[in-house]
Design a protein around this motif. Structure first.
Motif, PDB file in Angstrom:
ATOM      1  N   ILE A   1       0.839  -1.207   0.000  1.00 46.47           N
ATOM      2  CA  ILE A   1       0.000   0.000   0.000  1.00 46.47           C
ATOM      3  C   ILE A   1       0.870   1.251   0.000  1.00 46.47           C
ATOM      4  O   ILE A   1       0.584   2.234  -0.687  1.00 46.47           O
ATOM      5  CB  ILE A   1      -0.962  -0.007   1.207  1.00 46.47           C
ATOM      6  N   ARG A   2       1.952   1.182   0.741  1.00 50.27           N
ATOM      7  CA  ARG A   2       2.856   2.329   0.752  1.00 50.27           C
ATOM      8  C   ARG A   2       3.396   2.604  -0.660  1.00 50.27           C
ATOM      9  O   ARG A   2       3.413   3.742  -1.116  1.00 50.27           O
ATOM     10  CB  ARG A   2       4.025   2.053   1.699  1.00 50.27           C
TER      11      ARG A   2
ATOM     12  N   ASP B   1       0.763   4.085  -2.893  1.00 49.75           N
ATOM     13  CA  ASP B   1       0.552   5.506  -2.621  1.00 49.75           C
ATOM     14  C   ASP B   1       1.587   6.361  -3.353  1.00 49.75           C
ATOM     15  O   ASP B   1       1.272   7.405  -3.924  1.00 49.75           O
ATOM     16  CB  ASP B   1       0.631   5.767  -1.118  1.00 49.75           C
TER      17      ASP B   1
ATOM     18  N   ILE C   1       0.699   6.386  -7.010  1.00 49.31           N
ATOM     19  CA  ILE C   1      -0.442   7.267  -7.276  1.00 49.31           C
ATOM     20  C   ILE C   1       0.040   8.716  -7.363  1.00 49.31           C
ATOM     21  O   ILE C   1      -0.367   9.465  -8.256  1.00 49.31           O
ATOM     22  CB  ILE C   1      -1.535   7.092  -6.193  1.00 49.31           C
ATOM     23  N   GLY C   2       0.932   9.089  -6.459  1.00 54.86           N
ATOM     24  CA  GLY C   2       1.520  10.429  -6.498  1.00 54.86           C
ATOM     25  C   GLY C   2       2.257  10.688  -7.806  1.00 54.86           C
ATOM     26  O   GLY C   2       2.112  11.748  -8.410  1.00 54.86           O
TER      27      GLY C   2
ATOM     28  N   LEU D   1      -5.851   4.960   0.359  1.00 56.53           N
ATOM     29  CA  LEU D   1      -5.302   5.389  -0.930  1.00 56.53           C
ATOM     30  C   LEU D   1      -6.169   6.438  -1.620  1.00 56.53           C
ATOM     31  O   LEU D   1      -5.684   7.185  -2.471  1.00 56.53           O
ATOM     32  CB  LEU D   1      -5.073   4.180  -1.837  1.00 56.53           C
TER      33      LEU D   1
END
Lengths: 263, 91
Positions: free
Chosen positions: A149-150, A153, A156-157, A194
């Motif tokens: 998940i990290r 993220d 996504i950025g 997220l």
């Protein structure tokens, strides 16, 4: 009308290639013309998951270097007439291709296909930049684990910074039993964190391994993962499909696995 | 909700623990500000406010958050929230 989708995750091993293979096959089964592009240069895998590894003649790097035409590198799938795979090069590395070259290739594929799916390599280096260069939208794949998940993220950025039009989330390898006893983050936990729209929930299903052993994507069959992928395909086509409710399905799930064990 | 809860509760479902760890991790990832920097910032804020009133530094919390747009993703600039319990207004 055509759409170019990059399937990415940041972290390795979360299911990018499996997702790409199943979405592509599912969309082709629904009558769309689909090109799958393996952009993981040096670590090609999509051909194996699709069961097309014996048909490779030319690859993505050959196309970019002008050694062959795009059409020559596209392998026709053995199941669906509208489905093609552009394999990656196994003996080269990420620097063999640049983002402008990818954009050019994707542009010409766009004219012939309804969907172009790009299987992105793990990481955020040039391979990632190549894969996202020509994409209209992205699917970010994550598992319900902290590390994955990290990385999602972060990805996504980066997708936002690169102005990818739309980014959707696929939560993969959900273990219903573990979520129920509180030892795994739920899909809503993951999508809350997220904060991008959810397009798919894929349960952890051993049929995924069986399917990859056989080189046959499981989309469309009766397994939980197969149905989850079919649902994602229908959402890609713009249909409103409710998410599978795993809570209620435990008994069926047990029955399904039971059938497989007997076989 | 706060950072301290994680350290206070010992027995906890690991899924919940993962979510709480991630929330903190992602705040610092997103603004590229480490937990150490946050701790320093907190101490500096406490020191400045302590000039004017008596505060409970042990129970104060600071958090950097981003306001979310309706369609999901973050748009506005990050905001620093400080929760500083006052023990005595006179100093």
């Amino acid at each position: 009308m055509s759409e170019v989708i990059v399937v990415t995750s940041g972290k390795g091993g979360v299911g990018k290639t499996t997702t790409t293979a199943n979405l592509g096959t599912g969309l082709a089964a629904m009558g769309k013309r689909v090109a799958l592009i393996d952009t993981d240069i040096g670590l090609r895998n999509l051909d194996v998951v699709m069961g097309l590894e014996n048909r490779i003649v030319y690859n993505l790097v050959d196309v970019v270097e002008g050694k062959c035409r795009i059409k020559q590198a596209l392998i026709r799938d053995k199941r669906y007439p509208g489905l093609y795979l552009m394999p990656s090069a196994q003996t080269r590395d990420k620097t063999a291709v640049t983002p402008p070259q990818m954009i050019k290739m994707v542009q010409s594929l766009r004219e012939q296909f309804d969907y172009v799916l790009l299987d992105c390599p793990a990481g955020i280096e040039q391979g990632f930049q190549n894969a996202i260069a020509g994409a209209d939208r992205a699917f970010v794949i994550t598992t319900p684990e902290v590390s994955s998940i990290r990385d999602a993220d972060r990805i996504i950025g980066l997708l936002e910074a690169n102005e990818i039009g739309r980014t959707d989330l696929v939560v993969n390898k959900i273990k219903i039993d573990m979520v129920r006893r509180g030892d795994m983050m739920s899909v809503s936990d993951v999508s809350d964190i997220l904060a991008i729209p959810l397009i798919g929930i894929v349960p952890d299903d051993e049929n995924v391994v069986i399917a990859s052993n056989q080189g046959e994507p499981l989309v469309g069959n009766a397994t939980l993962a197969g149905r989850a992928y079919t649902n994602i395909c229908m959402r890609v086509l713009g249909q409103e499909i409710p998410f599978l409710n795993f809570e209620k399905r435990i008994s069926i799930w047990t029955r399904v696995t039971g059938i497989f064990h007997r076989n | 909700m706060g950072v301290l809860h994680i350290f206070q509760k010992k027995e906890k479902d690991s899924g919940k623990l993962a979510k709480d760890r991630l929330k903190i991790l992602l705040i610092s990832d997103r603004i590229s500000c480490s937990p150490e920097t946050m701790e320093k910032l907190k101490m500096d804020i406490a020191r400045v406010i302590s000039k004017y009133m008596k505060v409970d530094t042990g129970n104060m919390e600071i958090q950097i958050t981003k306001e979310e747009a309706k369609n999901g993703r973050v748009v506005k600039s990050p905001i620093l929230y400080a929760n500083v319990p006052i023990l005595d207004l006179k100093h």
